[in-house]
Design a protein around this motif. Structure first.
Motif, short mmCIF file in Angstrom:
data_model
loop_
_atom_site.label_atom_id
_atom_site.label_comp_id
_atom_site.label_asym_id
_atom_site.label_seq_id
_atom_site.Cartn_x
_atom_site.Cartn_y
_atom_site.Cartn_z
N PRO A 120 0.81 -1.23 0.00
CA PRO A 120 0.00 0.00 0.00
C PRO A 120 0.84 1.27 0.00
O PRO A 120 0.45 2.28 -0.59
CB PRO A 120 -0.83 -0.13 1.27
CG PRO A 120 -0.92 -1.61 1.52
CD PRO A 120 0.39 -2.17 1.06
N SER A 121 2.00 1.23 0.65
CA SER A 121 2.85 2.43 0.73
C SER A 121 3.42 2.85 -0.61
O SER A 121 3.88 3.99 -0.76
CB SER A 121 4.00 2.18 1.71
OG SER A 121 4.81 1.10 1.28
N LEU A 122 3.38 1.97 -1.62
CA LEU A 122 3.90 2.30 -2.94
C LEU A 122 2.82 2.45 -3.99
O LEU A 122 3.12 2.67 -5.17
CB LEU A 122 4.91 1.24 -3.40
CG LEU A 122 6.25 1.18 -2.66
CD1 LEU A 122 7.20 0.20 -3.35
CD2 LEU A 122 6.90 2.56 -2.59
N GLN A 123 1.56 2.32 -3.61
CA GLN A 123 0.51 2.41 -4.61
C GLN A 123 0.37 3.83 -5.16
O GLN A 123 0.01 4.01 -6.33
CB GLN A 123 -0.80 1.89 -4.03
CG GLN A 123 -0.75 0.38 -3.80
CD GLN A 123 -2.08 -0.24 -3.47
OE1 GLN A 123 -3.10 0.43 -3.50
NE2 GLN A 123 -2.07 -1.52 -3.13
N GLY A 124 0.68 4.83 -4.35
CA GLY A 124 0.69 6.19 -4.86
C GLY A 124 1.77 6.36 -5.92
O GLY A 124 1.54 7.01 -6.95
N VAL A 125 2.94 5.78 -5.69
CA VAL A 125 4.02 5.81 -6.68
C VAL A 125 3.57 5.11 -7.96
O VAL A 125 3.81 5.60 -9.07
CB VAL A 125 5.28 5.13 -6.11
CG1 VAL A 125 6.32 4.91 -7.19
CG2 VAL A 125 5.86 5.95 -4.97
#
Length: 396
Positions: A120-125
């Protein structure tokens, strides 16, 4: 600590350069590249002379298939080239020639949803890369292949589970965007996206994938003193008596993560201009840049005081000092040299066993003598704790 060592002793730089532009899958290479990038901004010619004989440009262009590290090396060479260092100019051209001058990209993949192993912490990326048009069918296939290689001989899901157990044993937050598994996924993205990549998108893609704060963060001599009054007012419930200033400095923007009553609190103090005749109600100031970006003032709003940074999990600093808006400086008759931008680690309020390294503070302040508001203009400060307004101040 490593940045301090690199500044103090140039003997560290050749080893950092060898590591920074390698295909080492561990995040230590990313940290090394970050340090060289910052030192290059501070003195591009000196850094290049330190590392020039220790980097094989042709070999890096051929073997370093990591987008972020390659673009960082290119940026270092470009800066030194602008200082008329011919070897740096040649290196920048060699690296750039590897990429197509065309701005075209194959069509994006039909299914742009991130695989389940993307945290989830990289889904914005992931979605930012998608908006750039970089997630083509070929890129997604290369990404899956890179993930399989990173986890080999295990499967991707088994590799993820094992990394989660190791992270748990090390008390690493599962949502940590530069944690063990997230770093593996980010490495695979960097390796997958480098080809095909038009030169026009290189720097945009690198900015999305960047994991560090690129600023030369300046630490004050008296960080504890700067925060002492605010901490005392928060701990004693006397926020209304707090003056947003310290000696000759008036605070324009302060962001910090500190421990209050045994818990980490996000504290923000923002200054706002009140034009003549306007009711004393101000809008929240949205961030104009991320902590992984260089500062920019943001849109030229008539009453903007500064451009603020959006905190981000990043190496070398999760928050950045705000930067004064040019129109504000013009209004009060000040120069950028009349402001200070500080960043420091602040652990004076820590009472539990957690590391104090996560407690940071970033301050933009202006010299009191340089703050000359025109007749009828006022200033107002809003103090927020964890997003909630604690008090509105009007005296400094």
């Amino acid at each position: 600590m490593l940045l301090w060592l690199a500044r103090s002793d140039g003997a560290w730089l050749p080893n950092l350069a060898t590591l920074a532009f390698s295909m080492d899958r561990r995040n230590r290479a990313d940290i090394a590249a970050a340090i060289l990038d910052i030192l290059s901004r501070e003195n591009s010619a000196t850094l290049w002379r330190h590392i020039e004989s220790h980097v094989d440009v042709a070999q890096i262009a051929e073997q370093c298939r990591h987008l972020s590290r390659l673009v960082t090396f290119m940026r270092i060479a470009e800066r030194a080239g602008k200082r008329s260092i011919q070897s740096a100019e040649a290196a920048a051209r060699t690296l750039l020639d590897r990429f197509s001058a065309s701005s075209g990209m194959p069509a994006s993949a039909r299914d742009l949803r991130p695989p389940e192993y993307v945290p989830p912490s990289l889904q914005g990326v992931w979605y930012e890369l998608s908006e750039l048009g970089l997630l083509t069918d070929g890129a997604l296939q290369a990404f899956a292949s890179q993930m399989a290689d990173c986890c080999s001989p295990l499967g991707i899901n088994m590799g993820r589970e094992l990394e989660a157990l190791v992270a748990e044993g090390g008390r690493e937050n599962a949502d940590f965007s530069i944690g063990r598994w997230a770093s593996t996924v980010r490495f695979a993205l960097n390796a997958a996206l480098i080809q095909p990549m038009p030169a026009s998108l290189l720097k945009k893609a690198e900015a999305v994938l960047r994991t560090y704060n690129p600023e030369s963060l300046v630490e004050p001599e008296n960080g504890n003193d700067l925060l002492a009054g605010l901490i005392a007012s928060l701990e004693n419930g006397k926020e209304r008596s707090f003056a947003p200033a310290h000696r000759n400095l008036v605070f324009l923007d302060l962001v910090c993560f500190m421990e209050l009553q045994g818990r980490v609190a996000h504290v923000e103090l923002t200054a706002h201009l009140i034009p003549p005749g306007q009711q004393q109600r101000v809008r929240p100031t949205p961030p104009s840049f991320k902590a992984t970006e260089l500062p920019r003032p943001g849109p030229e709003e008539p009453i903007a005081v500064c451009g603020r940074a959006l905190p981000a999990i990043a190496y070398l600093g999760c928050i950045s000092p705000a930067i004064a808006a040019p129109r504000f400086l013009q209004l009060v008759g000040a120069q950028p040299s009349n402001t200070v931008r500080y960043h420091w680690r602040h652990g004076s309020t820590v009472t539990n066993l957690a590391s104090s390294r996560r407690h940071e503070a970033a301050l933009l302040a202006i010299e009191r003598d340089a703050l000359a508001l025109p007749d009828g203009w006022q200033m107002q400060w809003i103090l927020r704790v964890n997003g909630h307004v604690r008090v509105v101040l009007s005296k400094f």
